[in-house]
Motif scaffolding. Structure first.
Motif, PDB file in Angstrom:
ATOM      1  N   UNK A 183       0.827  -1.196   0.000  1.00  0.00           N
ATOM      2  CA  UNK A 183       0.000   0.000   0.000  1.00  0.00           C
ATOM      3  C   UNK A 183       0.867   1.253   0.000  1.00  0.00           C
ATOM      4  N   UNK A 184       0.411   2.269  -0.721  1.00  0.00           N
ATOM      5  CA  UNK A 184       1.120   3.535  -0.779  1.00  0.00           C
ATOM      6  C   UNK A 184       0.192   4.662  -0.341  1.00  0.00           C
ATOM      7  N   UNK A 185       0.786   5.649   0.294  1.00  0.00           N
ATOM      8  CA  UNK A 185       0.036   6.801   0.794  1.00  0.00           C
ATOM      9  C   UNK A 185      -0.549   7.592  -0.375  1.00  0.00           C
ATOM     10  N   UNK A 186      -1.832   7.907  -0.258  1.00  0.00           N
ATOM     11  CA  UNK A 186      -2.505   8.670  -1.319  1.00  0.00           C
ATOM     12  C   UNK A 186      -1.994  10.097  -1.420  1.00  0.00           C
ATOM     13  N   UNK A 187      -1.266  10.566  -0.390  1.00  0.00           N
ATOM     14  CA  UNK A 187      -0.797  11.950  -0.369  1.00  0.00           C
ATOM     15  C   UNK A 187       0.672  12.097  -0.737  1.00  0.00           C
ATOM     16  N   UNK A 188       1.513  11.190  -0.208  1.00  0.00           N
ATOM     17  CA  UNK A 188       2.952  11.323  -0.477  1.00  0.00           C
ATOM     18  C   UNK A 188       3.506  10.220  -1.379  1.00  0.00           C
ATOM     19  N   UNK A 189       2.673   9.208  -1.672  1.00  0.00           N
ATOM     20  CA  UNK A 189       3.029   8.091  -2.562  1.00  0.00           C
ATOM     21  C   UNK A 189       4.097   7.168  -1.989  1.00  0.00           C
ATOM     22  N   UNK A 190       4.443   7.327  -0.713  1.00  0.00           N
ATOM     23  CA  UNK A 190       5.412   6.440  -0.084  1.00  0.00           C
ATOM     24  C   UNK A 190       4.689   5.271   0.574  1.00  0.00           C
ATOM     25  N   UNK A 191       5.431   4.203   0.869  1.00  0.00           N
ATOM     26  CA  UNK A 191       4.842   3.006   1.462  1.00  0.00           C
ATOM     27  C   UNK A 191       4.244   3.311   2.834  1.00  0.00           C
ATOM     28  N   UNK A 192       3.142   2.638   3.128  1.00  0.00           N
ATOM     29  CA  UNK A 192       2.451   2.845   4.406  1.00  0.00           C
ATOM     30  C   UNK A 192       2.507   1.570   5.241  1.00  0.00           C
ATOM     31  N   UNK A 193       3.102   1.675   6.421  1.00  0.00           N
ATOM     32  CA  UNK A 193       3.104   0.555   7.355  1.00  0.00           C
ATOM     33  C   UNK A 193       1.774   0.532   8.108  1.00  0.00           C
ATOM     34  N   UNK A 194       1.385  -0.643   8.591  1.00  0.00           N
ATOM     35  CA  UNK A 194       0.074  -0.791   9.232  1.00  0.00           C
ATOM     36  C   UNK A 194      -0.096   0.099  10.447  1.00  0.00           C
ATOM     37  N   UNK A 195       1.008   0.303  11.229  1.00  0.00           N
ATOM     38  CA  UNK A 195       0.896   1.102  12.443  1.00  0.00           C
ATOM     39  C   UNK A 195       0.718   2.593  12.161  1.00  0.00           C
ATOM     40  N   UNK A 196       1.064   3.035  10.942  1.00  0.00           N
ATOM     41  CA  UNK A 196       0.936   4.447  10.567  1.00  0.00           C
ATOM     42  C   UNK A 196      -0.227   4.692   9.607  1.00  0.00           C
ATOM     43  N   UNK A 197      -1.025   3.679   9.356  1.00  0.00           N
ATOM     44  CA  UNK A 197      -2.049   3.741   8.312  1.00  0.00           C
ATOM     45  C   UNK A 197      -3.371   4.331   8.812  1.00  0.00           C
ATOM     46  N   UNK A 198      -3.935   5.235   8.044  1.00  0.00           N
ATOM     47  CA  UNK A 198      -5.278   5.751   8.280  1.00  0.00           C
ATOM     48  C   UNK A 198      -6.087   5.602   7.001  1.00  0.00           C
ATOM     49  N   UNK A 199      -7.376   5.339   7.162  1.00  0.00           N
ATOM     50  CA  UNK A 199      -8.260   5.240   6.004  1.00  0.00           C
ATOM     51  C   UNK A 199      -9.520   6.037   6.277  1.00  0.00           C
ATOM     52  N   UNK A 200     -10.219   6.411   5.243  1.00  0.00           N
ATOM     53  CA  UNK A 200     -11.428   7.224   5.363  1.00  0.00           C
ATOM     54  C   UNK A 200     -12.545   6.410   6.002  1.00  0.00           C
ATOM     55  N   UNK A 201     -13.430   7.083   6.719  1.00  0.00           N
ATOM     56  CA  UNK A 201     -14.549   6.413   7.384  1.00  0.00           C
ATOM     57  C   UNK A 201     -15.726   6.193   6.434  1.00  0.00           C
ATOM     58  N   UNK A 202     -15.690   6.818   5.265  1.00  0.00           N
ATOM     59  CA  UNK A 202     -16.794   6.682   4.318  1.00  0.00           C
ATOM     60  C   UNK A 202     -16.710   5.343   3.576  1.00  0.00           C
ATOM     61  N   UNK A 203     -17.797   4.572   3.545  1.00  0.00           N
ATOM     62  CA  UNK A 203     -17.798   3.286   2.829  1.00  0.00           C
ATOM     63  C   UNK A 203     -17.463   3.486   1.352  1.00  0.00           C
ATOM     64  N   UNK A 204     -16.582   2.656   0.853  1.00  0.00           N
ATOM     65  CA  UNK A 204     -16.227   2.726  -0.556  1.00  0.00           C
ATOM     66  C   UNK A 204     -15.053   3.626  -0.877  1.00  0.00           C
ATOM     67  N   UNK A 205     -14.674   4.509   0.040  1.00  0.00           N
ATOM     68  CA  UNK A 205     -13.539   5.397  -0.210  1.00  0.00           C
ATOM     69  C   UNK A 205     -12.238   4.613  -0.098  1.00  0.00           C
ATOM     70  N   UNK A 206     -11.350   4.761  -1.060  1.00  0.00           N
ATOM     71  CA  UNK A 206     -10.114   3.988  -1.122  1.00  0.00           C
ATOM     72  C   UNK A 206      -8.901   4.730  -0.533  1.00  0.00           C
ATOM     73  N   UNK A 207      -9.165   5.775   0.239  1.00  0.00           N
ATOM     74  CA  UNK A 207      -8.055   6.544   0.808  1.00  0.00           C
ATOM     75  C   UNK A 207      -7.195   5.698   1.739  1.00  0.00           C
ATOM     76  N   UNK A 208      -5.889   5.753   1.516  1.00  0.00           N
ATOM     77  CA  UNK A 208      -4.900   5.170   2.420  1.00  0.00           C
ATOM     78  C   UNK A 208      -3.828   6.237   2.617  1.00  0.00           C
TER      79      UNK A 208
END
Length: 269
Positions: A183-208
Protein backbone atom coordinates in the motif's frame (compact mmCIF):
# COMPACT_ATOMS: atom_id res chain seq x y z
CA UNK A 1 -32.57 5.81 24.93
CA UNK A 2 -31.25 2.32 24.14
CA UNK A 3 -32.20 -0.55 26.47
CA UNK A 4 -28.99 -2.53 25.98
CA UNK A 5 -25.70 -0.96 27.17
CA UNK A 6 -23.22 0.04 24.48
CA UNK A 7 -20.02 -1.97 24.82
CA UNK A 8 -16.78 0.01 24.64
CA UNK A 9 -13.26 -1.46 24.68
CA UNK A 10 -10.35 0.28 26.40
CA UNK A 11 -12.79 2.25 28.52
CA UNK A 12 -11.57 5.24 30.56
CA UNK A 13 -14.35 7.46 31.87
CA UNK A 14 -15.02 10.34 34.27
CA UNK A 15 -18.52 10.31 35.73
CA UNK A 16 -20.95 12.49 37.66
CA UNK A 17 -23.06 11.05 40.49
CA UNK A 18 -26.27 12.54 41.85
CA UNK A 19 -27.52 11.71 45.34
CA UNK A 20 -31.19 10.67 45.59
CA UNK A 21 -31.20 10.23 49.35
CA UNK A 22 -33.85 12.61 50.79
CA UNK A 23 -31.43 13.71 53.51
CA UNK A 24 -28.57 14.48 51.10
CA UNK A 25 -30.51 14.96 47.84
CA UNK A 26 -28.77 17.16 45.31
CA UNK A 27 -25.22 16.36 46.36
CA UNK A 28 -22.83 15.40 43.59
CA UNK A 29 -19.66 13.39 43.23
CA UNK A 30 -17.13 13.26 40.38
CA UNK A 31 -14.96 10.20 39.88
CA UNK A 32 -12.97 8.07 37.45
CA UNK A 33 -13.66 4.50 36.40
CA UNK A 34 -12.84 1.81 33.87
CA UNK A 35 -16.09 -0.05 34.64
CA UNK A 36 -19.20 2.13 35.23
CA UNK A 37 -21.49 -0.75 36.24
CA UNK A 38 -19.12 -2.03 38.91
CA UNK A 39 -18.26 1.46 40.16
CA UNK A 40 -21.83 2.57 40.89
CA UNK A 41 -22.40 -0.66 42.81
CA UNK A 42 -19.33 0.09 44.93
CA UNK A 43 -20.51 3.63 45.68
CA UNK A 44 -23.92 2.43 46.82
CA UNK A 45 -22.45 -0.46 48.83
CA UNK A 46 -20.16 1.84 50.86
CA UNK A 47 -16.48 2.39 51.50
CA UNK A 48 -16.01 -1.13 52.91
CA UNK A 49 -16.87 -2.49 49.47
CA UNK A 50 -14.68 -0.16 47.43
CA UNK A 51 -16.87 2.96 47.41
CA UNK A 52 -15.54 6.44 48.24
CA UNK A 53 -15.81 7.72 51.80
CA UNK A 54 -17.66 10.84 50.59
CA UNK A 55 -20.46 8.73 49.12
CA UNK A 56 -20.55 6.04 51.80
CA UNK A 57 -23.84 5.78 53.73
CA UNK A 58 -25.36 8.65 51.75
CA UNK A 59 -26.96 6.65 48.94
CA UNK A 60 -28.67 5.79 46.80
CA UNK A 61 -26.49 7.44 44.17
CA UNK A 62 -27.25 7.60 40.47
CA UNK A 63 -24.56 7.78 37.79
CA UNK A 64 -26.23 10.29 35.47
CA UNK A 65 -23.42 11.40 33.15
CA UNK A 66 -20.07 10.07 31.98
CA UNK A 67 -17.37 11.42 29.66
CA UNK A 68 -15.36 8.69 27.93
CA UNK A 69 -12.92 8.28 25.05
CA UNK A 70 -9.74 9.23 26.93
CA UNK A 71 -6.59 7.59 25.50
CA UNK A 72 -5.46 6.27 28.90
CA UNK A 73 -6.01 6.44 32.67
CA UNK A 74 -3.61 9.37 33.18
CA UNK A 75 -5.55 11.52 30.74
CA UNK A 76 -8.86 10.66 32.43
CA UNK A 77 -7.50 11.25 35.94
CA UNK A 78 -6.25 14.71 35.01
CA UNK A 79 -9.69 15.52 33.63
CA UNK A 80 -11.28 14.22 36.84
CA UNK A 81 -9.03 16.36 39.05
CA UNK A 82 -9.71 19.56 37.08
CA UNK A 83 -13.46 18.90 37.14
CA UNK A 84 -13.30 18.38 40.89
CA UNK A 85 -11.11 21.46 41.50
CA UNK A 86 -11.90 24.09 38.84
CA UNK A 87 -10.78 26.87 41.18
CA UNK A 88 -7.27 25.36 41.28
CA UNK A 89 -6.89 24.51 37.59
CA UNK A 90 -4.92 27.08 35.61
CA UNK A 91 -6.90 26.12 32.51
CA UNK A 92 -10.22 27.01 34.14
CA UNK A 93 -9.44 30.43 35.57
CA UNK A 94 -12.09 31.90 33.29
CA UNK A 95 -14.86 29.82 34.90
CA UNK A 96 -16.80 31.85 37.52
CA UNK A 97 -16.88 30.59 41.09
CA UNK A 98 -19.98 28.76 42.24
CA UNK A 99 -22.68 31.15 43.44
CA UNK A 100 -24.14 30.59 46.89
CA UNK A 101 -27.62 29.82 45.56
CA UNK A 102 -26.43 27.82 42.56
CA UNK A 103 -27.14 24.10 42.75
CA UNK A 104 -24.10 21.85 42.84
CA UNK A 105 -25.34 19.79 39.91
CA UNK A 106 -25.86 22.86 37.71
CA UNK A 107 -22.38 24.13 38.55
CA UNK A 108 -20.82 20.77 37.67
CA UNK A 109 -22.41 20.99 34.21
CA UNK A 110 -21.20 24.58 33.78
CA UNK A 111 -17.63 23.54 34.57
CA UNK A 112 -17.83 20.48 32.31
CA UNK A 113 -19.07 22.51 29.35
CA UNK A 114 -16.17 24.95 29.81
CA UNK A 115 -13.61 22.14 30.09
CA UNK A 116 -14.63 20.57 26.80
CA UNK A 117 -13.73 23.80 24.98
CA UNK A 118 -10.17 24.26 26.34
CA UNK A 119 -6.99 22.33 25.61
CA UNK A 120 -5.90 19.66 25.84
CA UNK A 121 -9.40 18.20 26.29
CA UNK A 122 -10.93 20.08 23.35
CA UNK A 123 -8.69 18.07 20.99
CA UNK A 124 -9.56 14.62 22.33
CA UNK A 125 -12.15 12.36 20.65
CA UNK A 126 -14.40 12.33 23.73
CA UNK A 127 -18.04 11.31 24.04
CA UNK A 128 -20.43 12.95 26.51
CA UNK A 129 -23.00 10.33 27.53
CA UNK A 130 -26.18 10.78 29.53
CA UNK A 131 -26.87 7.55 31.42
CA UNK A 132 -30.16 8.58 33.02
CA UNK A 133 -33.35 9.30 31.04
CA UNK A 134 -34.63 11.98 33.39
CA UNK A 135 -31.41 13.95 33.55
CA UNK A 136 -30.66 13.51 29.86
CA UNK A 137 -33.97 15.05 28.83
CA UNK A 138 -33.87 17.86 31.40
CA UNK A 139 -30.25 19.00 31.43
CA UNK A 140 -28.71 18.04 28.05
CA UNK A 141 -28.88 21.64 26.83
CA UNK A 142 -26.58 22.75 29.67
CA UNK A 143 -23.61 20.82 28.24
CA UNK A 144 -22.42 22.01 24.83
CA UNK A 145 -19.34 20.10 23.63
CA UNK A 146 -17.41 20.94 20.43
CA UNK A 147 -18.92 19.62 17.20
CA UNK A 148 -16.48 16.71 16.95
CA UNK A 149 -17.60 15.33 20.35
CA UNK A 150 -20.83 13.33 20.07
CA UNK A 151 -23.50 13.33 22.79
CA UNK A 152 -24.66 9.81 23.61
CA UNK A 153 -27.68 8.52 25.49
CA UNK A 154 -28.15 5.27 27.36
CA UNK A 155 -26.03 2.91 29.41
CA UNK A 156 -22.46 2.03 28.54
CA UNK A 157 -20.43 -1.03 29.52
CA UNK A 158 -16.71 -1.67 29.61
CA UNK A 159 -15.87 -4.50 27.24
CA UNK A 160 -12.77 -6.59 27.68
CA UNK A 161 -10.43 -6.43 24.68
CA UNK A 162 -10.29 -9.50 22.49
CA UNK A 163 -7.85 -12.21 23.46
CA UNK A 164 -4.34 -10.93 22.76
CA UNK A 165 -3.15 -14.15 21.12
CA UNK A 166 -6.18 -14.27 18.81
CA UNK A 167 -5.79 -10.61 17.94
CA UNK A 168 -2.12 -11.16 17.14
CA UNK A 169 -2.95 -14.15 14.95
CA UNK A 170 -5.58 -12.11 13.13
CA UNK A 171 -3.04 -9.35 12.48
CA UNK A 172 -0.54 -11.89 11.14
CA UNK A 173 -3.19 -13.34 8.82
CA UNK A 174 -4.11 -9.88 7.61
CA UNK A 175 -0.46 -9.02 7.03
CA UNK A 176 0.08 -12.24 5.11
CA UNK A 177 -2.95 -11.63 2.90
CA UNK A 178 -1.72 -8.14 1.96
CA UNK A 179 1.98 -8.96 1.76
CA UNK A 180 1.90 -9.12 -2.03
CA UNK A 181 -0.01 -5.87 -2.32
CA UNK A 182 2.11 -3.00 -1.03
CA UNK A 183 0.00 0.00 0.00
CA UNK A 184 1.12 3.54 -0.78
CA UNK A 185 0.04 6.80 0.79
CA UNK A 186 -2.51 8.67 -1.32
CA UNK A 187 -0.80 11.95 -0.37
CA UNK A 188 2.95 11.32 -0.48
CA UNK A 189 3.03 8.09 -2.56
CA UNK A 190 5.41 6.44 -0.08
CA UNK A 191 4.84 3.01 1.46
CA UNK A 192 2.45 2.85 4.41
CA UNK A 193 3.10 0.55 7.35
CA UNK A 194 0.07 -0.79 9.23
CA UNK A 195 0.90 1.10 12.44
CA UNK A 196 0.94 4.45 10.57
CA UNK A 197 -2.05 3.74 8.31
CA UNK A 198 -5.28 5.75 8.28
CA UNK A 199 -8.26 5.24 6.00
CA UNK A 200 -11.43 7.22 5.36
CA UNK A 201 -14.55 6.41 7.38
CA UNK A 202 -16.79 6.68 4.32
CA UNK A 203 -17.80 3.29 2.83
CA UNK A 204 -16.23 2.73 -0.56
CA UNK A 205 -13.54 5.40 -0.21
CA UNK A 206 -10.11 3.99 -1.12
CA UNK A 207 -8.06 6.54 0.81
CA UNK A 208 -4.90 5.17 2.42
CA UNK A 209 -2.59 7.67 4.11
CA UNK A 210 0.10 8.11 6.71
CA UNK A 211 -1.33 9.49 9.94
CA UNK A 212 1.09 12.42 9.76
CA UNK A 213 0.31 13.18 6.11
CA UNK A 214 -3.44 13.29 6.71
CA UNK A 215 -3.02 15.35 9.88
CA UNK A 216 -0.95 17.91 7.96
CA UNK A 217 -3.59 17.98 5.23
CA UNK A 218 -6.34 18.67 7.78
CA UNK A 219 -4.48 21.19 9.96
CA UNK A 220 -5.45 24.83 9.97
CA UNK A 221 -3.32 27.73 11.16
CA UNK A 222 -1.21 26.68 14.18
CA UNK A 223 -3.39 23.82 15.45
CA UNK A 224 -1.45 20.98 17.06
CA UNK A 225 -4.06 18.44 16.01
CA UNK A 226 -6.89 18.85 13.50
CA UNK A 227 -10.54 18.59 14.49
CA UNK A 228 -11.88 17.86 11.03
CA UNK A 229 -11.04 18.03 7.36
CA UNK A 230 -12.02 17.05 3.82
CA UNK A 231 -11.00 13.64 2.53
CA UNK A 232 -8.67 14.24 -0.45
CA UNK A 233 -10.28 11.37 -2.41
CA UNK A 234 -14.03 11.43 -1.76
CA UNK A 235 -14.32 15.14 -0.77
CA UNK A 236 -16.35 14.22 2.31
CA UNK A 237 -16.00 16.27 5.48
CA UNK A 238 -14.82 13.89 8.24
CA UNK A 239 -13.99 14.32 11.92
CA UNK A 240 -10.46 13.55 13.05
CA UNK A 241 -11.86 11.80 16.12
CA UNK A 242 -13.81 9.38 13.91
CA UNK A 243 -10.64 8.49 11.99
CA UNK A 244 -8.81 7.80 15.24
CA UNK A 245 -11.68 5.74 16.62
CA UNK A 246 -11.55 3.60 13.48
CA UNK A 247 -7.90 2.82 14.15
CA UNK A 248 -7.73 1.62 17.76
CA UNK A 249 -4.53 2.62 19.51
CA UNK A 250 -3.50 5.57 17.31
CA UNK A 251 -4.72 8.17 19.83
CA UNK A 252 -1.98 7.20 22.29
CA UNK A 253 0.21 9.92 20.73
CA UNK A 254 -1.97 12.49 22.47
CA UNK A 255 -0.17 11.74 25.76
CA UNK A 256 2.64 14.13 24.89
CA UNK A 257 0.21 17.05 24.61
CA UNK A 258 -0.95 16.58 28.19
CA UNK A 259 2.43 16.60 29.90
CA UNK A 260 1.92 20.30 30.69
CA UNK A 261 -1.67 19.96 31.88
CA UNK A 262 -2.86 19.93 35.51
CA UNK A 263 -1.35 16.80 37.03
CA UNK A 264 -1.13 17.14 40.81
CA UNK A 265 -3.35 15.75 43.56
CA UNK A 266 -5.70 13.70 41.41
CA UNK A 267 -6.98 10.44 42.90
CA UNK A 268 -7.44 6.89 41.59
CA UNK A 269 -11.11 6.79 42.57
Amino acid sequence: MTAEPQDVEHFFGVYLLYCKNVKYKGRTYIGYTVDPKRRIKQHNAGKDFGGAWRTSNRGPWEMVLIVHGFPNSTSALRFEWAWQHPELSRRLRHVPRKKSRQKSFDYCLTVLSAMLHVGPWSRLPLTVRWLDDEFGSSFASQVSPPLHMPIGYGKVASKKPKDASKAKAAKLDAAASTEKKEEKCSLCSKCVESEDRLSCVQPGCQLVAHLICLAESFKRDEMILPLEGVCPLCDTNVLWGDLIRKKIGCNMHLDDEENNSDSSDYSDD
